[in-house]
Design a protein around this motif. Structure first.
Motif, PDB file in Angstrom:
ATOM      1  N   ILE A 163       2.827   2.101   6.907  1.00  0.00           N
ATOM      2  CA  ILE A 163       3.585   2.135   6.170  1.00  0.00           C
ATOM      3  C   ILE A 163       3.708   0.250   5.821  1.00  0.00           C
ATOM      4  O   ILE A 163       4.656  -0.580   6.914  1.00  0.00           O
ATOM      5  CB  ILE A 163       4.694   1.815   5.308  1.00  0.00           C
ATOM      6  CG1 ILE A 163       3.928   4.173   4.811  1.00  0.00           C
ATOM      7  CG2 ILE A 163       5.088   1.773   3.813  1.00  0.00           C
ATOM      8  CD1 ILE A 163       5.301   4.366   4.447  1.00  0.00           C
ATOM      9  N   ARG A 164       2.737  -1.008   5.188  1.00  0.00           N
ATOM     10  CA  ARG A 164       3.044  -2.381   5.908  1.00  0.00           C
ATOM     11  C   ARG A 164       3.288  -2.664   4.172  1.00  0.00           C
ATOM     12  O   ARG A 164       2.887  -2.606   2.630  1.00  0.00           O
ATOM     13  CB  ARG A 164       1.569  -2.958   5.668  1.00  0.00           C
ATOM     14  CG  ARG A 164       1.710  -4.273   6.322  1.00  0.00           C
ATOM     15  CD  ARG A 164       0.460  -5.421   6.047  1.00  0.00           C
ATOM     16  NE  ARG A 164       0.501  -5.138   7.673  1.00  0.00           N
ATOM     17  CZ  ARG A 164      -1.295  -4.943   8.560  1.00  0.00           C
ATOM     18  NH1 ARG A 164      -1.925  -5.505   7.780  1.00  0.00           N
ATOM     19  NH2 ARG A 164      -1.230  -4.872   9.516  1.00  0.00           N
ATOM     20  N   ILE A 165       4.758  -3.230   4.709  1.00  0.00           N
ATOM     21  CA  ILE A 165       5.575  -3.773   3.210  1.00  0.00           C
ATOM     22  C   ILE A 165       5.929  -5.664   3.687  1.00  0.00           C
ATOM     23  O   ILE A 165       6.171  -5.319   4.454  1.00  0.00           O
ATOM     24  CB  ILE A 165       6.468  -2.505   3.275  1.00  0.00           C
ATOM     25  CG1 ILE A 165       7.312  -2.996   1.544  1.00  0.00           C
ATOM     26  CG2 ILE A 165       7.284  -2.420   4.362  1.00  0.00           C
ATOM     27  CD1 ILE A 165       7.963  -1.833   1.602  1.00  0.00           C
ATOM     28  N   SER A 166       6.704  -5.599   2.178  1.00  0.00           N
ATOM     29  CA  SER A 166       6.583  -7.230   2.443  1.00  0.00           C
ATOM     30  C   SER A 166       7.971  -7.178   1.655  1.00  0.00           C
ATOM     31  O   SER A 166       8.003  -6.564   0.869  1.00  0.00           O
ATOM     32  CB  SER A 166       6.117  -8.124   1.766  1.00  0.00           C
ATOM     33  OG  SER A 166       4.443  -8.125   2.665  1.00  0.00           O
ATOM     34  N   PRO A 167       8.722  -8.080   1.955  1.00  0.00           N
ATOM     35  CA  PRO A 167      10.317  -8.068   0.931  1.00  0.00           C
ATOM     36  C   PRO A 167       9.481  -8.676   0.274  1.00  0.00           C
ATOM     37  O   PRO A 167       8.345  -8.625  -0.530  1.00  0.00           O
ATOM     38  CB  PRO A 167      11.001  -9.673   1.344  1.00  0.00           C
ATOM     39  CG  PRO A 167      10.652  -9.812   3.426  1.00  0.00           C
ATOM     40  CD  PRO A 167       8.801  -9.512   2.965  1.00  0.00           C
ATOM     41  N   ALA A 168      10.609  -8.699  -1.458  1.00  0.00           N
ATOM     42  CA  ALA A 168      10.269  -7.897  -2.874  1.00  0.00           C
ATOM     43  C   ALA A 168      10.362 -10.079  -2.884  1.00  0.00           C
ATOM     44  O   ALA A 168       9.605 -10.429  -3.534  1.00  0.00           O
ATOM     45  CB  ALA A 168      11.810  -8.008  -3.552  1.00  0.00           C
TER      46      ALA A 168
ATOM     47  N   ASP B  78       6.396   3.218  -4.570  1.00  0.00           N
ATOM     48  CA  ASP B  78       5.047   4.005  -4.043  1.00  0.00           C
ATOM     49  C   ASP B  78       5.273   5.208  -3.275  1.00  0.00           C
ATOM     50  O   ASP B  78       5.960   6.100  -2.460  1.00  0.00           O
ATOM     51  CB  ASP B  78       3.746   3.374  -3.526  1.00  0.00           C
ATOM     52  CG  ASP B  78       2.590   3.384  -3.245  1.00  0.00           C
ATOM     53  OD1 ASP B  78       2.339   4.984  -4.556  1.00  0.00           O
ATOM     54  OD2 ASP B  78       1.535   3.525  -3.181  1.00  0.00           O
ATOM     55  N   THR B  79       3.910   6.500  -3.231  1.00  0.00           N
ATOM     56  CA  THR B  79       4.165   7.742  -3.377  1.00  0.00           C
ATOM     57  C   THR B  79       2.837   8.099  -2.344  1.00  0.00           C
ATOM     58  O   THR B  79       1.959   7.682  -3.166  1.00  0.00           O
ATOM     59  CB  THR B  79       4.870   8.592  -4.004  1.00  0.00           C
ATOM     60  OG1 THR B  79       5.970   8.816  -4.330  1.00  0.00           O
ATOM     61  CG2 THR B  79       4.624  10.235  -2.880  1.00  0.00           C
ATOM     62  N   LYS B  80       3.506   8.525  -1.330  1.00  0.00           N
ATOM     63  CA  LYS B  80       1.711   9.031  -0.375  1.00  0.00           C
ATOM     64  C   LYS B  80       1.824  10.311  -0.280  1.00  0.00           C
ATOM     65  O   LYS B  80       2.124  10.875  -0.118  1.00  0.00           O
ATOM     66  CB  LYS B  80       1.743   8.308   0.344  1.00  0.00           C
ATOM     67  CG  LYS B  80      -0.056   8.371   1.754  1.00  0.00           C
ATOM     68  CD  LYS B  80      -1.030   8.009   0.258  1.00  0.00           C
ATOM     69  CE  LYS B  80      -2.335   7.801   1.216  1.00  0.00           C
ATOM     70  NZ  LYS B  80      -3.509   7.658   0.419  1.00  0.00           N
ATOM     71  N   GLU B  81       0.396  11.356  -0.754  1.00  0.00           N
ATOM     72  CA  GLU B  81       0.227  12.548  -0.500  1.00  0.00           C
ATOM     73  C   GLU B  81      -0.379  12.720   0.613  1.00  0.00           C
ATOM     74  O   GLU B  81      -1.475  11.912   0.404  1.00  0.00           O
ATOM     75  CB  GLU B  81       0.457  12.985  -1.555  1.00  0.00           C
ATOM     76  CG  GLU B  81       1.101  13.719  -2.772  1.00  0.00           C
ATOM     77  CD  GLU B  81       0.710  14.928  -3.883  1.00  0.00           C
ATOM     78  OE1 GLU B  81      -0.198  15.193  -3.551  1.00  0.00           O
ATOM     79  OE2 GLU B  81       1.964  14.703  -4.425  1.00  0.00           O
ATOM     80  N   ILE B  82      -0.117  13.477   1.487  1.00  0.00           N
ATOM     81  CA  ILE B  82      -1.287  13.436   2.372  1.00  0.00           C
ATOM     82  C   ILE B  82      -1.208  15.405   3.108  1.00  0.00           C
ATOM     83  O   ILE B  82      -0.481  16.577   2.790  1.00  0.00           O
ATOM     84  CB  ILE B  82      -0.611  13.459   4.224  1.00  0.00           C
ATOM     85  CG1 ILE B  82      -0.320  11.431   4.470  1.00  0.00           C
ATOM     86  CG2 ILE B  82      -1.874  13.955   5.560  1.00  0.00           C
ATOM     87  CD1 ILE B  82       0.986  11.537   3.596  1.00  0.00           C
TER      88      ILE B  82
ATOM     89  N   ILE C  81       2.471  -2.239   0.626  1.00  0.00           N
ATOM     90  CA  ILE C  81       2.964  -2.649  -0.567  1.00  0.00           C
ATOM     91  C   ILE C  81       3.094  -3.943  -0.561  1.00  0.00           C
ATOM     92  O   ILE C  81       4.203  -4.777   0.322  1.00  0.00           O
ATOM     93  CB  ILE C  81       4.464  -1.710  -0.382  1.00  0.00           C
ATOM     94  CG1 ILE C  81       4.000  -0.416  -0.754  1.00  0.00           C
ATOM     95  CG2 ILE C  81       5.628  -1.605  -1.926  1.00  0.00           C
ATOM     96  CD1 ILE C  81       5.043   0.440  -0.749  1.00  0.00           C
ATOM     97  N   PRO C  82       2.921  -5.156  -1.169  1.00  0.00           N
ATOM     98  CA  PRO C  82       2.847  -6.689  -0.750  1.00  0.00           C
ATOM     99  C   PRO C  82       4.368  -6.941  -1.878  1.00  0.00           C
ATOM    100  O   PRO C  82       4.919  -5.970  -2.561  1.00  0.00           O
ATOM    101  CB  PRO C  82       1.943  -7.543  -1.742  1.00  0.00           C
ATOM    102  CG  PRO C  82       1.880  -6.207  -3.061  1.00  0.00           C
ATOM    103  CD  PRO C  82       2.043  -4.390  -1.858  1.00  0.00           C
ATOM    104  N   GLY C  83       4.243  -8.325  -1.794  1.00  0.00           N
ATOM    105  CA  GLY C  83       5.924  -8.612  -2.598  1.00  0.00           C
ATOM    106  C   GLY C  83       5.461  -9.562  -3.773  1.00  0.00           C
ATOM    107  O   GLY C  83       4.012  -9.294  -3.663  1.00  0.00           O
TER     108      GLY C  83
ATOM    109  N   GLY D 274       2.940   1.715  -7.317  1.00  0.00           N
ATOM    110  CA  GLY D 274       3.517   0.783  -6.028  1.00  0.00           C
ATOM    111  C   GLY D 274       3.705  -0.480  -7.352  1.00  0.00           C
ATOM    112  O   GLY D 274       4.457  -1.268  -6.803  1.00  0.00           O
ATOM    113  N   THR D 275       2.388  -0.996  -7.594  1.00  0.00           N
ATOM    114  CA  THR D 275       2.407  -2.009  -8.472  1.00  0.00           C
ATOM    115  C   THR D 275       2.825  -2.363 -10.055  1.00  0.00           C
ATOM    116  O   THR D 275       3.522  -3.010  -9.963  1.00  0.00           O
ATOM    117  CB  THR D 275       1.022  -2.752  -8.783  1.00  0.00           C
ATOM    118  OG1 THR D 275       0.142  -1.058  -9.357  1.00  0.00           O
ATOM    119  CG2 THR D 275       0.098  -2.495  -7.137  1.00  0.00           C
TER     120      THR D 275
END
Length: 709
Positions: free
Chosen positions: A588-593, A650-654, A670-672, A708-709
């Motif tokens: 999961i690539r995530i940035s600060p808000a 966001d939610t991801k299903e596998i 999930i970008p900032g 998520g957006t």
């Protein structure tokens, strides 16, 4: 015998009595689940084959009796050298205990008891069984008032060997019939005589014949009259006394003809019209064994037969039976001189006086003189002998020795001829105490405490003098480990204290909770508690919920159970997920808000290991890659939810069937705020891989990104 399983069926509980031939135990019949009485033949009789044979035969004959006033016989058998009879157990007391406690009994109660005894004897006599030992000890009174006669059969199982061993006729001498005392065959009327004595004792609280020895009592049965019941107890009705007088006649011919005849008399003796009936009278008998006063035979009663033919003169017989000649009588009428008779009389008197004084002189030379008998009761035997010897008396040996719980050992408790004057050199009989009756303590080590207590209480040891201390040991709880006094020591049941050290079983520890603990940690913990975990007691199984080599559950003990030290523990340990599970890791690539400001990131996932598991919680101030690993079972879906600053991103299903064999790659970005493109350090290839993953996850993945957006 206590605790012994006789014949695998009768569990011996406690001893309840005993006599000269057998011991009686209370037992539990495990087959029929009832209490029984077991009579065991004493060991000294087991070697006489004739006795054993007659014992069995008589016991079987007694078993044939079926009557409400006869103790029922259930079984007869032998185990090794133990010969036993199993009979009905009567909850109550024997008649002897009742007499000792509250005799004299009320007349109606005594007659009620005698009627039931007589009814039992009538039934036995009809079946050709003679008891021969009727006495209060053999009469049981149940708590319901029912009278039971016991010891049928065993009394007749007596041979010459038993007489030789005892030195007397077997039986209870105070209840002997005269023919029994003579040693001749006894019949039904002998039982009736004994019943008369039992009735006498119930109504007067005393026995009709007492003596210093069994032989003296037996002789009184044969020769002496007894004190009539109404003299002892005036409240006895005459009709009841008549029953006793008739039953106790020394001549069997003058007694009741049968038990049935006596039973009929007992049934009616308390009717109002009979209470004051005349005293029964008997025709004088001529039993040559009975002591009687005979008239003295005077010297001249019979003339000598040798003089009869040679004398022709007529004789006259006067009152003193002296014969005189009629011719001499006529001559006495003639006057005679008086001098010669006076001389004869004087000489005769002088000789008598000399003879008297000579006789007195001889007696004076032979007479040793009289002395006062010292009072030696309370002295030791040694001191008593010394005192009597100094007084010129002698002690008759051997002295009589008896057990007395209240008199110290070797102290004199009785003497003959006390406080009188006797001839010097006379014998004095002493009775000396042997102290309390000592008994040998058996070995109770290894036995159960309750069994030992019951046996000691039956011997006379009070329960409060049985001291118990407990300690942990390998023995089963309740098992005796040590005892004081030791095995074989003599002790006084009336005063001695008996101490036992009793096992509490092994020491216990609190069972810890091993669930989810690593196996090696569980081993160490159990070892420190002195509990045993062997490899054979470890069960491995697959688990989604527990990591590999972590404890899933405890099988034989629950947490906080009290577990004896040294006990084996069984556990189940995880060997990881099942073989058909799939593990998937993605980034999961995530940035600060807000760029340059820190944000709190929380990742929650649900998979085969559980629901809503908090996987990651961290604070970031720049764009980061966070790997997330999920485990899926066949036909299941894993779900990963990302929160930033406590806001859903966001939610991801596998899905299980969507996981391919390719390598892991980041698949959720999930970008900032304000970010539209990946950070500059993201290679183009990564963007392409992300696009492929999103495409492979289908519409759900797209919806998650939109959320998520």
């Amino acid at each position: 015998m206590i605790g012994h399983d006789l014949a695998g069926r009768y569990e011996i509980l406690t001893r309840v009595g005993g006599g000269g031939m057998a011991l009686v135990y209370k037992a539990h019949d495990v087959l029929l689940n009832r209490k029984v009485a077991v009579k065991v033949l004493r060991q000294q009789f087991v070697g006489d084959e004739e006795f054993i044979r007659r014992f069995r035969r008589e016991a079987q004959s007694a078993a044939a009796l079926s009557h409400p006033n006869v103790v029922s016989i259930y079984d007869v058998g032998q185990e090794d050298d133990i010969h036993y009879i199993v009979m009905e157990y009567v909850e109550g007391n024997n008649l002897n205990e009742i007499i000792q406690e509250r005799a004299p009994l009320q007349t109606d109660e005594a007659i009620r008891i005698a009627v039931q005894i007589c009814d039992a004897l009538d039934h036995a006599h009809q079946n050709h069984i003679i008891h021969r030992d009727i006495k209060p000890h053999n009469i049981l009174i149940g708590n319901n008032g029912r009278v039971k006669v016991t010891d049928f059969g065993i009394a007749r199982a007596v041979t010459s060997s038993t007489i030789t061993q005892t030195g007397s006729v077997v039986g209870s001498v105070h209840y002997f019939s005269p023919e029994h005392a003579k040693g001749i065959n006894t019949g039904e009327k002998s039982d009736l005589y004994s019943l008369g004595i039992v009735l006498y004792q119930m109504l007067t609280a005393k026995l009709p014949f007492l003596g210093e020895s069994p032989i003296s009592v037996a002789l009184k049965h044969l020769q002496e009259p007894f004190e009539e019941p109404r003299v002892v107890n005036p409240h006895i009705p005459q009709s009841v006394e008549n029953v006793i007088l008739k039953a106790m006649r020394k001549n069997p011919a003058e007694r009741y003809g049968s038990a049935h005849e006596m039973l009929l008399d007992l049934d009616t003796c308390l009717r109002p019209d009979r209470l004051n009936e005349p005293r029964i009278q008997f025709i004088a008998n001529h039993d040559m064994d009975e002591t009687r006063i005979m008239p003295a035979i005077r010297g001249g009663a019979v003339a000598a037969s040798s003089d009869g033919p040679s004398r022709t003169e007529p004789k006259a017989v006067v009152s003193d039976t002296t014969s005189v000649n009629l011719q001499d009588a006529e001559q006495e009428k003639k006057p005679k001189g008086w001098k010669k008779p006076v001389l004869v009389v004087s000489i005769t008197l002088a000789l008598l006086v000399l003879l008297l004084f000579g006789f007195k002189w001889v007696l004076a030379q032979l007479d040793p003189g009289e002395v006062n008998v010292p009072y030696v009761i309370g002295m030791t035997e040694t001191d008593a002998r010394t005192t009597l010897t100094e007084a010129g008396l002698r002690v008759k040996d051997p002295v009589t020795r008896e057990f007395h719980k209240d008199i110290p050992k070797d102290v004199v408790f009785d003497q003959s001829k006390d406080n009188i004057r006797v001839k010097k050199g006379s014998f004095i009989e002493l009775s000396v105490s042997d102290g309390p009756e000592m008994k040998e303590l058996k070995n109770y080590v290894g036995q159960k405490l309750q069994s030992a207590k019951e046996e000691l209480i039956a011997m006379g040891v009070a329960e409060e003098r049985i001291l118990v201390t407990e300690e942990h040991s390998e023995e089963e709880a309740g098992t005796i480990l040590e005892q004081t006094p030791k095995d074989g020591e003599m002790f006084d049941p009336e005063t001695a204290e008996v101490s036992f050290v009793v096992s509490m079983g092994r020491e216990t520890v609190d069972m810890p909770d091993l669930t989810d603990m690593r196996l090696k940690d569980a081993r160490s913990l159990l070892k420190s508690l002195e509990l045993v975990l062997e490899e054979d007691d470890i069960l491995y199984e697959a688990s989604y919920l527990h990591e590999k080599d972590h404890v899933i559950r405890q099988d034989n003990f629950n947490p906080n159970d009290k577990v004896p030290k040294g006990s084996k523990v069984s556990i189940t340990v995880s060997k990881g997920p099942p073989e058909d599970s799939k593990t998937y890791t993605f980034n999961i690539r995530i940035s600060p808000a807000t760029a340059g400001k820190a944000s709190e990131v929380k990742i929650i996932y649900s998979d085969a290991t559980g629901e809503n598991i908090e996987g990651v919680k961290r604070t970031i101030d720049s764009t980061v890659d966070i790997p997330v690993t999920v485990i899926l079972a066949p036909d299941t879906v894993a779900r990963v939810t990302v929160l930033r600053d406590n806001q859903f991103m966001d939610t991801k299903e596998i899905r299980y069937d969507q996981i391919g064999a390719g390598g892991d790659s980041p698949n959720l970005t999930i970008p900032g705020d304000g970010e539209t493109t990946p950070p500059p350090d993201t290679p183009d290839g990564d963007q392409q891989a992300q696009a492929e993953v999103d495409e492979s996850n289908g519409e759900n993945g797209a919806e998650g990104q939109e959320a998520g957006t």
